[in-house]
Design a protein around this motif. Structure first.
Motif, mmCIF file in Angstrom:
data_model
loop_
_atom_site.group_PDB
_atom_site.id
_atom_site.type_symbol
_atom_site.label_atom_id
_atom_site.label_comp_id
_atom_site.label_asym_id
_atom_site.label_seq_id
_atom_site.Cartn_x
_atom_site.Cartn_y
_atom_site.Cartn_z
ATOM 1 N N LEU A 139 -3.941 -1.268 4.234
ATOM 2 C CA LEU A 139 -4.539 -0.023 3.758
ATOM 3 C C LEU A 139 -4.924 0.880 4.926
ATOM 4 O O LEU A 139 -4.711 2.098 4.893
ATOM 5 N N ILE A 192 -13.739 1.446 3.349
ATOM 6 C CA ILE A 192 -13.464 0.255 2.556
ATOM 7 C C ILE A 192 -14.777 -0.462 2.260
ATOM 8 O O ILE A 192 -15.503 -0.845 3.181
ATOM 9 N N GLU A 203 -6.494 -5.466 3.750
ATOM 10 C CA GLU A 203 -7.212 -4.341 4.355
ATOM 11 C C GLU A 203 -6.439 -3.706 5.498
ATOM 12 O O GLU A 203 -6.436 -2.477 5.657
ATOM 13 N N LEU A 226 -8.363 -4.265 -3.704
ATOM 14 C CA LEU A 226 -7.553 -5.222 -2.971
ATOM 15 C C LEU A 226 -7.936 -6.652 -3.329
ATOM 16 O O LEU A 226 -9.106 -7.037 -3.186
ATOM 17 N N PHE A 264 -8.499 2.101 -4.269
ATOM 18 C CA PHE A 264 -7.559 1.001 -4.120
ATOM 19 C C PHE A 264 -8.348 -0.304 -4.134
ATOM 20 O O PHE A 264 -9.174 -0.549 -3.249
ATOM 21 N N VAL A 282 0.836 -1.208 0.000
ATOM 22 C CA VAL A 282 0.000 0.000 0.000
ATOM 23 C C VAL A 282 0.865 1.249 0.000
ATOM 24 O O VAL A 282 0.533 2.251 -0.651
ATOM 25 N N GLY A 288 -11.237 2.221 -0.477
ATOM 26 C CA GLY A 288 -10.758 0.905 -0.845
ATOM 27 C C GLY A 288 -11.910 -0.009 -1.197
ATOM 28 O O GLY A 288 -13.018 0.146 -0.687
#
Length: 484
Positions: free
Chosen positions: A337, A346, A334, A385, A383, A289, A323
């Motif tokens: 991040l 997220i 996670e 993931l 972002f 990250v 995210g």
């Protein structure tokens, strides 16, 4: 109002080609008919697109003196715009109408991802711009006496109306509007369905829809894996290492330092304890990250230090950052991040393979508010993931979901532990060249295998299987090793 069959949990299999472009639209059904004709037996919920009413109009509505059955009471442009977005596989936020309060509410209902969309209402077939969007047009025809009886029972029970008020409104507005505006639209219908005892008609319609969806299926995952692997290896010299392939594909690969190789050695070892695995996954996620953060824009900022001296530096220049974790393999990233970006929202996408076909299915989505609202999504940096990219089918779908919501391609940063250099990542780069992919390591092989699933059927044990693709040497099922 529009009802999406599986609007929040749907299958988007086969909608996109390897170039990332949409191949098919959602299948849209328009259902019209008189009030209480039985339309909700075919599709539920109606009339969210009533216009915003003034206090005077609301007062008239409570007195049963406002015509809610006239075409002018419906916000047709908004109806058509929202329906067009859903048909084009984009998200939309439809208004919510309260029949009890006779008013459109300030809240909206988020819809996205429906393979089948049902637009239902008394005026569904009235507007030409709406009719042009339907793949199937249905009119529910019912006896007037039966519709009146159903309306009285519904409005008394669900909307708190009096019988006298219902009859007055019906005779003054509902019946004339049905005769002048609703019933004439039946000539545009492809199918006319009876308002009662319509199980046969509904089954015929359902069969037609299933056939249409089957025709649109493209066997996306297998086609993507086979096409990408063959074409990718064909054009790449055998002497090229996986890391060199990643650089050629413009992927951001972490520097392969002895420290990083040591971390991957621990994570690849099947004898590593779960405690050590979690520790080093969190450490690696933080490194990834931090590298991915370099893809964000920065602007100059001057601060005053504790000793009273000005210092010129930088700060992130992004209005919205969030995210998206692909469940559940994205979960191990996670923590990294959250460590790097404080209070980052997220969301999640549940993308799984169909048990029979092996195709990727979008089963559920919980997206941050900045993505659900398109004007914010256009300014957001996201972002994504996921633990690894093998065939790339799940990554492909996740990126398409974000693009459908209005997120700019160059503001999507995909973060992953591992990439199969001979897998679907080449298709991802060809389809979404401006998406940034940050990974820690690249393995050379994507091996086709067969996964057997045992289940019970018809009183005896049976075994089914499906095709899967495994990264070698790989790290196994990272999500399972992290959480179990």
């Amino acid at each position: 109002m529009m009802h999406g069959e599986g609007a929040h949990t749907s299958n988007q299999e086969g909608r996109y080609g390897e170039d990332g472009e949409r191949l098919t639209d959602a299948f849209v059904i328009g259902i019209a008919g008189g009030s209480a004709s039985g339309k909700t037996h075919v599709a539920q919920q109606i009339d969210s697109f009533y216009k915003w009413h003034t206090p005077e109009e609301v007062a008239l509505a409570f007195e049963n003196n406002y015509d809610l059955d006239h075409p002018d009471s419906i916000d047709m442009p908004m109806f058509a715009a929202c329906l067009a977005d859903l048909k084009a596989c984009k998200q939309t936020n439809i208004p919510v109408y309260s029949f009890k309060d006779h008013q459109r509410l300030k809240e909206t209902k988020y819809l996205y991802g429906a393979a089948i969309i049902i637009a239902e209402g008394i005026m569904t077939l009235h507007d030409p711009s709406l009719r042009a969007l339907y793949d199937l047009k249905v009119f529910v025809q019912c006896d007037s006496d039966l519709m009146l009886a159903r309306r009285i029972r519904r409005d008394v029970k669900e909307r708190g109306r009096s019988v006298d008020g219902i009859l007055e409104q019906y005779l003054r507005f509902v019946k004339p509007s049905y005769d002048h505006f609703v019933l004439p639209t039946s000539r545009y219908a492809d199918v006319i369905v009876p308002g009662s005892d319509n199980s046969v008609a509904i089954e015929l319609i359902s069969t037609h829809i299933r056939r249409q969806l089957n025709d649109r299926s493209m066997r996306f995952r297998e086609r993507m894996a086979n096409t990408t692997t063959d074409s990718f290896l064909f054009h790449v010299p055998n002497s090229e290492t996986p890391s060199e392939k990643m650089l050629r594909l413009n992927l951001r690969l972490l520097d392969q330092t002895p420290q990083l190789k040591g971390i991957y050695t621990i994570l690849r070892d099947k004898t590593t304890t779960r405690e050590d695995f979690i520790f080093f996954v969190d450490r690696l996620a933080t490194l990834l990250v931090e590298r991915a953060l370099e893809s964000l824009p920065f602007r100059p900022k001057t601060v005053v230090t504790p000793v009273g001296v000005e210092s010129n530096g930088k700060e992130v220049d992004a209005k919205f950052i969030c995210g998206i974790s692909i469940l559940r393999s994205g979960g191990p990233l996670e923590q990294g991040l959250k460590r790097v970006i404080n209070d980052v929202p997220i969301g999640s996408l549940l993308i799984q393979s169909d048990a029979e076909s092996g195709e990727p299915l979008l089963l559920h989505g919980m997206l941050p508010a900045c993505i659900r609202l398109r004007h914010q999504a256009e300014e957001a940096y996201v972002f994504v993931l996921d633990a690894q990219i093998g065939t790339g089918a799940a990554a492909f779908m996740a990126i398409r979901v974000l693009l459908d919501h209005g997120v700019r391609q160059d503001r999507i940063i995909f973060v992953t532990f591992l990439v199969a250099a001979g897998g679907g990542v080449s298709v991802l780069r060809n389809a979404f060249a401006r998406v940034k992919i940050v990974c820690g390591a690249a393995d050379g092989a994507l091996h086709e295998s067969w996964c057997e699933d045992s289940h019970l059927g018809e009183g005896k044990g049976e075994t089914d299987g499906r095709k899967v693709w495994v990264i070698e040497p790989g790290m196994g099922q990272i999500g399972d090793r992290y959480y179990l």
